[in-house]
Design a protein around this motif. Structure first.
Motif, PDB file in Angstrom:
ATOM      1  N   THR A 113       0.837  -1.191   0.000  1.00 39.32           N
ATOM      2  CA  THR A 113       0.000   0.000   0.000  1.00 39.32           C
ATOM      3  C   THR A 113       0.877   1.247   0.000  1.00 39.32           C
ATOM      4  OG1 THR A 113      -0.104   0.132   2.423  1.00 39.32           O
ATOM      5  CG2 THR A 113      -1.733  -1.272   1.320  1.00 39.32           C
ATOM      6  N   GLN A 114       0.237   2.421  -0.145  1.00 39.78           N
ATOM      7  CA  GLN A 114       0.988   3.667  -0.152  1.00 39.78           C
ATOM      8  C   GLN A 114       1.662   3.944   1.191  1.00 39.78           C
ATOM      9  OE1 GLN A 114       1.828   5.878  -2.582  1.00 39.78           O
ATOM     10  NE2 GLN A 114       1.021   4.308  -3.949  1.00 39.78           N
ATOM     11  N   THR A 115       1.176   3.313   2.253  1.00 37.73           N
ATOM     12  CA  THR A 115       1.820   3.471   3.558  1.00 37.73           C
ATOM     13  C   THR A 115       2.921   2.440   3.788  1.00 37.73           C
ATOM     14  OG1 THR A 115       0.130   2.075   4.615  1.00 37.73           O
ATOM     15  CG2 THR A 115      -0.263   4.463   4.565  1.00 37.73           C
ATOM     16  N   ARG A 117       2.542  -0.959   3.789  1.00 43.56           N
ATOM     17  CA  ARG A 117       2.092  -2.234   4.358  1.00 43.56           C
ATOM     18  C   ARG A 117       1.809  -3.232   3.238  1.00 43.56           C
ATOM     19  NH1 ARG A 117       0.770  -2.247   9.656  1.00 43.56           N
ATOM     20  NH2 ARG A 117      -0.509  -4.095   9.344  1.00 43.56           N
ATOM     21  N   ASP A 119      -0.168  -6.299   1.505  1.00 48.50           N
ATOM     22  CA  ASP A 119      -1.539  -6.797   1.487  1.00 48.50           C
ATOM     23  C   ASP A 119      -1.707  -7.660   0.248  1.00 48.50           C
ATOM     24  OD1 ASP A 119      -4.130  -7.268   2.212  1.00 48.50           O
ATOM     25  OD2 ASP A 119      -4.776  -5.182   2.168  1.00 48.50           O
ATOM     26  N   ASP A 271       6.181  -0.642  -9.133  1.00 49.67           N
ATOM     27  CA  ASP A 271       5.547   0.177  -8.097  1.00 49.67           C
ATOM     28  C   ASP A 271       5.994   1.630  -8.202  1.00 49.67           C
ATOM     29  OD1 ASP A 271       4.072  -1.827  -7.069  1.00 49.67           O
ATOM     30  OD2 ASP A 271       5.178  -2.033  -5.189  1.00 49.67           O
ATOM     31  N   ARG A 273       5.845   4.994  -5.467  1.00 45.53           N
ATOM     32  CA  ARG A 273       5.523   5.337  -4.079  1.00 45.53           C
ATOM     33  C   ARG A 273       5.882   6.790  -3.805  1.00 45.53           C
ATOM     34  NH1 ARG A 273       5.935   1.462  -0.634  1.00 45.53           N
ATOM     35  NH2 ARG A 273       5.065   0.318  -2.390  1.00 45.53           N
TER      36      ARG A 273
END
Length: 375
Positions: A113-115, A117, A119, A271, A273
């Protein structure tokens, strides 16, 4: 009438095998990884992995000490495989509750995720990569207070491109909960682990910086500097996983990212980010230049050497020193007022002197006229 039978995986003593565990309710810092069956008699050779090309090879367990018992401590299952190869793995599901539970087993493509984490894709989204390479039972029933070993296999397609791929395996249950207003809702609880695969071949790590932007926040105390905020996007243009790290320099100050105590953002191939870095103690010098230096770390599964040279990019930041300009303007007005008052006083004194001289000359002329008339 045909009878359907549900296959239950046999519970095992926790100290009888090297196991990864997925615990429900979730236990913090749980280990995940592979399982090797151990005999109580003479030791046996590791079970060989048979690839689709007919090759046989023994694959040692990753991150596990020899002769370990219980959880092997891995947080992810990592393998380096050639196209067409497969490997058999195991994980354990542990039921810490007081009732028998049937867990749903899911494997799907993984992402960050953008934070930062990790998933996996939701059930409604179809996996197209590593999530489709994993074959595992659809469900497993675990008695209360016991654990069950679950086998799964990872098979790389023949035409898989070289590089890093991420997937995840989860064990989940659906329970009933209550929402606001008393409505009944289903709550899914799940625990899982990452499955990271590097497909062998040409490994080409690459990264770039994009969408740089900056801002400067003034301190309204003219005797204190402000704070610069620099945001940018790190793009993984290669086929390996990268950890984003580097420095941001503005106005003679330099700050490293990630900050001490924080974990570096991990990027899968493709990705993008966004990262924001704050640099304090930056004086506003009208126009500042912020330099972002990215020194990404190439994350490897094996001992393969892969390095990436640092890259940098600049962005201009407007930092008009309004408090300092206001002080200068105020000081200028005070100086102008003082000079103006001095100039005005000089003009008044000069006018008074001129008036006195004029009166003196007039009085002198009048006195001379009176004397001439009297004679």
């Amino acid at each position: 009438m045909r009878r359907s039978r549900r296959r239950l995986l046999r519970p095992f003593p926790q100290d009888d095998r090297c196991v990864p565990t997925l615990s429900y309710p979730a236990v913090r810092d749980q280990g995940v990884g592979a399982v090797r069956r151990r005999s109580r008699g003479p030791a046996r050779a590791p079970r060989p992995c048979r690839g689709r090309r007919g090759r046989r090879r023994s694959r040692p367990l990753v991150g596990r000490a020899r002769g370990c018992r219980g959880a092997d401590g891995r947080r992810a299952v990592e393998h380096e495989l050639a196209p067409g190869e497969h490997v058999d793995e195991y994980f354990a599901v542990r039921n810490l509750s007081e009732q028998e539970i049937t867990f749903r087993i899911t494997a799907a493509d993984g992402f960050f995720t953008q934070t930062g984490r990790f998933d996996i894709l939701a059930d409604a989204a179809a996996s197209t990569a590593a999530g489709t390479w994993i074959e595992a039972p659809a469900a497993v029933t675990v008695p209360a207070g016991e654990s069950v070993v679950v086998p799964f296999s990872l098979a790389v397609p023949e035409r898989a491109e070289p590089g890093d791929y991420a997937a995840g395996v989860t064990a989940s249950i659906l329970t009933a909960g209550s929402a606001a207003g008393g409505a009944s809702v289903g709550v899914e609880s799940r625990v899982g682990f990452r499955v990271l695969t590097r497909v062998t071949g040409e490994i080409t790590p690459a990264a770039s910086l994009d969408a740089l932007a900056g801002d400067h926040r003034l301190s309204w105390n003219p005797l204190r500097p402000g704070e610069a905020t620099v945001s940018f996007e790190v793009v993984n243009d290669g086929n390996t996983r990268l950890a984003a790290m580097g420095t941001v320099s503005v106005g003679g100050r330099s700050v490293a990212f990630p900050a001490p105590g924080q974990q570096a953002q991990e990027l899968l191939p493709g990705d993008r980010r966004e990262i924001t870095v704050e640099v304090d103690e930056v004086w506003p010098w009208v126009l500042l230049t912020a330099t972002v230096t990215l020194a990404p770390e190439v994350l490897t599964i094996s001992d393969t050497d892969a390095a990436l040279a640092p890259i940098s990019a600049d962005v201009a930041i407007w930092a008009v020193p309004w408090p300092q300009l206001a002080i200068l303007l105020g000081a200028g007005l005070v100086v102008w007022a003082i000079l103006w008052r001095r100039s005005r006083s000089r003009r008044r004194i000069s006018a008074m002197i001129d008036d006195a001289l004029r009166r003196g000359r007039e009085e002198g002329r009048n006195e001379m006229t009176d004397r001439v008339g009297a004679s």
